[in-house]
Write a protein that holds these residues in place. Structure first.
Motif: not given
Length: 153
Positions: A27, A31-32, A35-40, A142
């Motif tokens: 994450s 994600v942080v 900056s990629s809000p993907y469904p991990d 993403f």
């Protein structure tokens, strides 16, 4: 700085702390930091073999997951992914060690099978150093440019 040891764990052998820390690392990096809000949480972790590296405090600072072939075809490729390295361990060789260990795991379990990965475009040269070749056009995953790459065996 020597490369940290890498442990191999099937999902059910991960401790709750290891699982929490590897998900937290993924994450933080994907994600942080990127900056990629993907469904991990994609349902593939339970069937994967997880590679984890910990530092001297026991914190997970590197991880990857190895995946079995999709389907029963004898030539179906295998894969690895979700490879993440904590910023404190970058430029130490840990990323290369995680790729090498992933390739060894896949070769032992499914000898002779191609390995396919979805790679961030900026890592094309890095994976190329292991023999991977681009196998697709650039695509957006993403918000991050990716390419598929294949290592033929």
């Amino acid at each position: 700085m020597p490369v940290l040891p890498i442990r191999r764990r099937p999902f059910d052998a991960l401790t709750l702390r290891e699982l929490y820390q590897l998900l937290a690392l993924r994450s933080r990096v994907f994600v942080v930091e990127q900056s990629s809000p993907y469904p991990d949480i994609d349902g593939r972790d339970p069937g994967a073999l997880h590679l984890i590296a910990t530092d001297g405090t026991g914190a997970v600072v590197g991880c990857a997951r190895c995946l079995a072939p999709d389907g029963d075809a004898p030539d179906a490729p295998v894969s690895f992914g979700r490879l993440a390295v904590d910023p404190s361990q970058r430029a130490t060789g840990l990323g290369r060690a995680l790729v090498a260990d992933s390739l060894a795991v896949l070769a032992d379990a499914w000898p002779g099978r191609d390995v396919v990965i979805g790679a961030q475009l900026y890592l094309e040269r890095f994976y190329g150093g292991f023999g991977f070749l681009r196998d697709s056009e650039i695509y957006d995953d993403f918000g991050i440019p990716h390419i598929d790459m294949r290592l033929r065996r």
